[in-house]
Design a protein around this motif. Structure first.
Motif, PDB file in Angstrom:
ATOM      1  N   ALA A   1       0.107   2.127 -11.827  1.00 44.63           N
ATOM      2  CA  ALA A   1       1.000   1.751 -12.924  1.00 44.63           C
ATOM      3  C   ALA A   1       2.299   1.127 -12.397  1.00 44.63           C
ATOM      4  N   LEU A   2       2.627   1.431 -11.141  1.00 46.80           N
ATOM      5  CA  LEU A   2       3.824   0.832 -10.535  1.00 46.80           C
ATOM      6  C   LEU A   2       3.492  -0.522  -9.897  1.00 46.80           C
ATOM      7  N   GLY A   3       2.229  -0.936 -10.040  1.00 43.56           N
ATOM      8  CA  GLY A   3       1.815  -2.216  -9.469  1.00 43.56           C
ATOM      9  C   GLY A   3       1.529  -2.117  -7.977  1.00 43.56           C
ATOM     10  N   ARG A   4       1.292  -0.906  -7.522  1.00 45.02           N
ATOM     11  CA  ARG A   4       1.037  -0.722  -6.089  1.00 45.02           C
ATOM     12  C   ARG A   4      -0.361  -0.166  -5.879  1.00 45.02           C
TER      13      ARG A   4
ATOM     14  N   ALA B   1      10.317   3.497   0.219  1.00 49.55           N
ATOM     15  CA  ALA B   1       9.272   4.481   0.545  1.00 49.55           C
ATOM     16  C   ALA B   1       7.872   3.883   0.416  1.00 49.55           C
ATOM     17  N   ASN B   2       6.941   4.411   1.237  1.00 48.22           N
ATOM     18  CA  ASN B   2       5.553   3.922   1.153  1.00 48.22           C
ATOM     19  C   ASN B   2       4.515   5.023   1.382  1.00 48.22           C
ATOM     20  N   VAL B   3       4.970   6.278   1.327  1.00 49.31           N
ATOM     21  CA  VAL B   3       4.061   7.408   1.556  1.00 49.31           C
ATOM     22  C   VAL B   3       4.385   8.509   0.552  1.00 49.31           C
ATOM     23  N   ILE B   4       3.347   9.225   0.113  1.00 50.61           N
ATOM     24  CA  ILE B   4       3.598  10.408  -0.721  1.00 50.61           C
ATOM     25  C   ILE B   4       2.663  11.528  -0.291  1.00 50.61           C
ATOM     26  N   MET B   5       3.167  12.750  -0.386  1.00 55.55           N
ATOM     27  CA  MET B   5       2.341  13.902  -0.035  1.00 55.55           C
ATOM     28  C   MET B   5       2.003  14.661  -1.299  1.00 55.55           C
ATOM     29  N   GLN B   6       0.718  14.902  -1.473  1.00 55.31           N
ATOM     30  CA  GLN B   6       0.267  15.662  -2.636  1.00 55.31           C
ATOM     31  C   GLN B   6      -0.126  17.061  -2.150  1.00 55.31           C
ATOM     32  N   ASN B   7       0.453  18.056  -2.778  1.00 57.33           N
ATOM     33  CA  ASN B   7       0.170  19.425  -2.352  1.00 57.33           C
ATOM     34  C   ASN B   7      -1.243  19.851  -2.738  1.00 57.33           C
ATOM     35  N   ILE B   8      -1.999  20.348  -1.768  1.00 58.00           N
ATOM     36  CA  ILE B   8      -3.354  20.837  -2.071  1.00 58.00           C
ATOM     37  C   ILE B   8      -3.487  22.332  -1.734  1.00 58.00           C
TER      38      ILE B   8
ATOM     39  N   LYS C   1       9.376  -1.093   9.994  1.00 56.24           N
ATOM     40  CA  LYS C   1       7.933  -0.842   9.996  1.00 56.24           C
ATOM     41  C   LYS C   1       7.554   0.629   9.884  1.00 56.24           C
ATOM     42  N   CYS C   2       8.531   1.513   9.754  1.00 55.63           N
ATOM     43  CA  CYS C   2       8.180   2.941   9.768  1.00 55.63           C
ATOM     44  C   CYS C   2       7.580   3.377   8.424  1.00 55.63           C
ATOM     45  N   ASN C   3       6.962   4.547   8.456  1.00 54.98           N
ATOM     46  CA  ASN C   3       6.459   5.136   7.217  1.00 54.98           C
ATOM     47  C   ASN C   3       7.525   6.047   6.637  1.00 54.98           C
ATOM     48  N   ILE C   4       7.778   5.887   5.345  1.00 59.03           N
ATOM     49  CA  ILE C   4       8.809   6.710   4.699  1.00 59.03           C
ATOM     50  C   ILE C   4       8.187   7.446   3.508  1.00 59.03           C
ATOM     51  N   PRO C   5       8.057   8.756   3.627  1.00 62.09           N
ATOM     52  CA  PRO C   5       7.492   9.500   2.501  1.00 62.09           C
ATOM     53  C   PRO C   5       8.570   9.831   1.476  1.00 62.09           C
ATOM     54  N   ILE C   6       8.104  10.032   0.256  1.00 58.41           N
ATOM     55  CA  ILE C   6       8.969  10.669  -0.729  1.00 58.41           C
ATOM     56  C   ILE C   6       8.775  12.154  -0.469  1.00 58.41           C
ATOM     57  N   THR C   7       9.746  12.788   0.155  1.00 61.28           N
ATOM     58  CA  THR C   7       9.571  14.200   0.519  1.00 61.28           C
ATOM     59  C   THR C   7       9.468  15.019  -0.763  1.00 61.28           C
ATOM     60  N   THR C   8       8.882  16.213  -0.657  1.00 58.77           N
ATOM     61  CA  THR C   8       8.697  17.006  -1.874  1.00 58.77           C
ATOM     62  C   THR C   8      10.044  17.333  -2.525  1.00 58.77           C
ATOM     63  N   SER C   9      11.088  17.547  -1.703  1.00 59.12           N
ATOM     64  CA  SER C   9      12.379  17.910  -2.311  1.00 59.12           C
ATOM     65  C   SER C   9      12.969  16.733  -3.098  1.00 59.12           C
TER      66      SER C   9
ATOM     67  N   VAL D   1       0.826  -1.212   0.000  1.00 60.08           N
ATOM     68  CA  VAL D   1       0.000   0.000   0.000  1.00 60.08           C
ATOM     69  C   VAL D   1       0.863   1.267   0.000  1.00 60.08           C
ATOM     70  N   ILE D   2       0.437   2.250  -0.790  1.00 59.13           N
ATOM     71  CA  ILE D   2       1.083   3.568  -0.736  1.00 59.13           C
ATOM     72  C   ILE D   2       0.072   4.543  -0.121  1.00 59.13           C
ATOM     73  N   HIS D   3       0.475   5.187   0.945  1.00 58.10           N
ATOM     74  CA  HIS D   3      -0.418   6.134   1.611  1.00 58.10           C
ATOM     75  C   HIS D   3      -0.262   7.517   0.965  1.00 58.10           C
ATOM     76  N   CYS D   4      -1.388   8.048   0.486  1.00 61.73           N
ATOM     77  CA  CYS D   4      -1.353   9.383  -0.124  1.00 61.73           C
ATOM     78  C   CYS D   4      -1.889  10.393   0.879  1.00 61.73           C
ATOM     79  N   ARG D   5      -1.078  11.333   1.253  1.00 62.59           N
ATOM     80  CA  ARG D   5      -1.502  12.365   2.214  1.00 62.59           C
ATOM     81  C   ARG D   5      -1.685  13.686   1.478  1.00 62.59           C
ATOM     82  N   ALA D   6      -2.662  14.455   1.934  1.00 68.49           N
ATOM     83  CA  ALA D   6      -2.860  15.786   1.341  1.00 68.49           C
ATOM     84  C   ALA D   6      -2.107  16.810   2.181  1.00 68.49           C
ATOM     85  N   LEU D   7      -1.279  17.603   1.530  1.00 67.80           N
ATOM     86  CA  LEU D   7      -0.454  18.589   2.245  1.00 67.80           C
ATOM     87  C   LEU D   7      -0.988  20.002   1.998  1.00 67.80           C
TER      88      LEU D   7
END
Ligand code: SAH
Ligand code: SF4
Length: 310
Positions: A304-307, A263-270, A241-249, A29-35
């Motif tokens: 598309a990445l199979g996740r 990585a298993n988390v991504i933040m989408q800018n809102i 077991k930690c959550n690792i986001p792909i940071t925006t940078s 699972v990839i967790h998508c967070r709204a930033l």
């Protein structure tokens, strides 16, 4: 695990090992967070950051409580389960009104994550009671001398005390560091990774330093994306077991590949576009924001990445 040795391993090998540990411990699972970047007002003068108080080349803003709530609710309706509210460090809001707004977003079924800088323990406690359940505060660097140099008037000790308060109050703690700060060496990165492991962060954000023209570090070289990615992969090996986001940078530099490297988390800018252009912690281009479309695009990209995006 010898961290030095890990950092000397090539990226591909490191990512393959991290990917296997990720699959076994946190699944596909990839967790998508709204930033939402609610305010760029900041009292601090971190040497690397474009939001530092002494930078007069930007328009300061603070979204109103009603605007924050409306944008957060829109993100929830679009499918986001977690809303991250981020800002500079300032007393831009009445804490009571802010807590009530957090409670309303939580009551609407969302998890609220805060990233508002070093707040007094009493405020952190009130926000926790109001329903905020995660807090992001990077320690930035574990080298106390370097920390104190980049944050005049503040100390690493003070930062770590705040992180302990956050943990103690029952928040899930997100911390992490920047890669590529001036005068950093591989031994600094080892120290960073050790501190992150010792602290047992629930989430670890690793950013790459990108120089901002209106800061004292304007002429400093950009950090190594390769090293930042290696640190992300090492983090997965050290804290399976930690959550690792792909940071925006890191996201600016084919960061998405790191979904196959730990990585298993991504933040989408809102953040509304008219405000996001004034939230330049480092120089970045801000495209038009459409919460619903952007989420759909992200979900497809992840599929598309199979996740599986949630
Ligand atoms: N004010 C809060 C949250 C906003 S800043 C805080 O400082 O915790 C969020 C993150 O932006 C910081 O933790 C820092 O790691 C990152 N950042 C700041 N300037 C940066 C730069 N020039 N390049 C990359 N990341 C940067
Ligand atoms: Fe302010 Fe955070 Fe930027 Fe430091 S990193 S100047 S605290 S916004």
């Amino acid at each position: 695990m010898d961290i030095n040795e890990l950092l000397n391993t090539n990226l591909q090998q490191l990512c393959a090992a991290a990917d296997a540990v990720r699959a076994e411990n946190v699944g596909d699972v990839i967790h998508c967070r709204a930033l939402l970047e609610i305010s760029n007002i900041c009292r601090r003068n971190c040497s690397y950051c474009g939001l530092r108080a002494q930078n007069a080349n930007l328009q300061r803003y603070a979204m109103s409580i009603a605007e924050i709530e409306a944008q957060a609710m829109r993100a929830v309706a679009a499918g986001y389960k977690t809303i991250v509210l981020q800002s500079g460090e300032a007393e831009a809001y009445d804490i009571g009104e802010f807590c009530e707004m957090v409670s309303r977003i939580v009551a609407n079924g969302a998890v609220v994550t805060l990233s508002l800088g070093e707040l007094p323990r009493a405020d952190l406690a009130r926000l926790r009671v109001a329903g905020a359940s995660r807090y992001l505060l990077k320690f930035e660097t574990a080298d106390s001398e370097l920390y104190n140099r980049l944050h005049k008037g503040y100390s690493l000790q003070q930062r770590l005390r705040c992180l302990s308060n956050i943990k103690d109050l029952g928040y899930e703690v997100g911390s992490g560091f920047l890669v590529g700060l001036p005068s950093e060496t591989q031994s600094t990165l080892v120290q960073n990774l050790k501190l992150m492991k010792e602290f047992e962060c629930d989430m670890v954000g690793i950013g790459v330093f990108i120089p901002h023209p209106h800061t004292p570090l304007a002429q400093a070289p950009k950090g190594s994306v390769l090293l930042a990615k290696k640190c992300m992969a090492c983090t997965r090996l050290l804290l399976p077991k930690c959550n690792i986001p792909i940071t925006t940078s890191v996201g600016e530099y084919d960061g998405i590949a790191m979904f196959n490297g730990g990585a298993n988390v991504i933040m989408q800018n809102i953040t509304p576009q008219n405000l996001a252009c004034d939230y330049q912690i480092y120089p970045k281009s801000n495209g038009e924001i459409n919460i619903e479309d952007d989420r759909q695009k992200l979900v497809h990209k992840i599929a598309a990445l199979g996740r599986c995006a949630i």
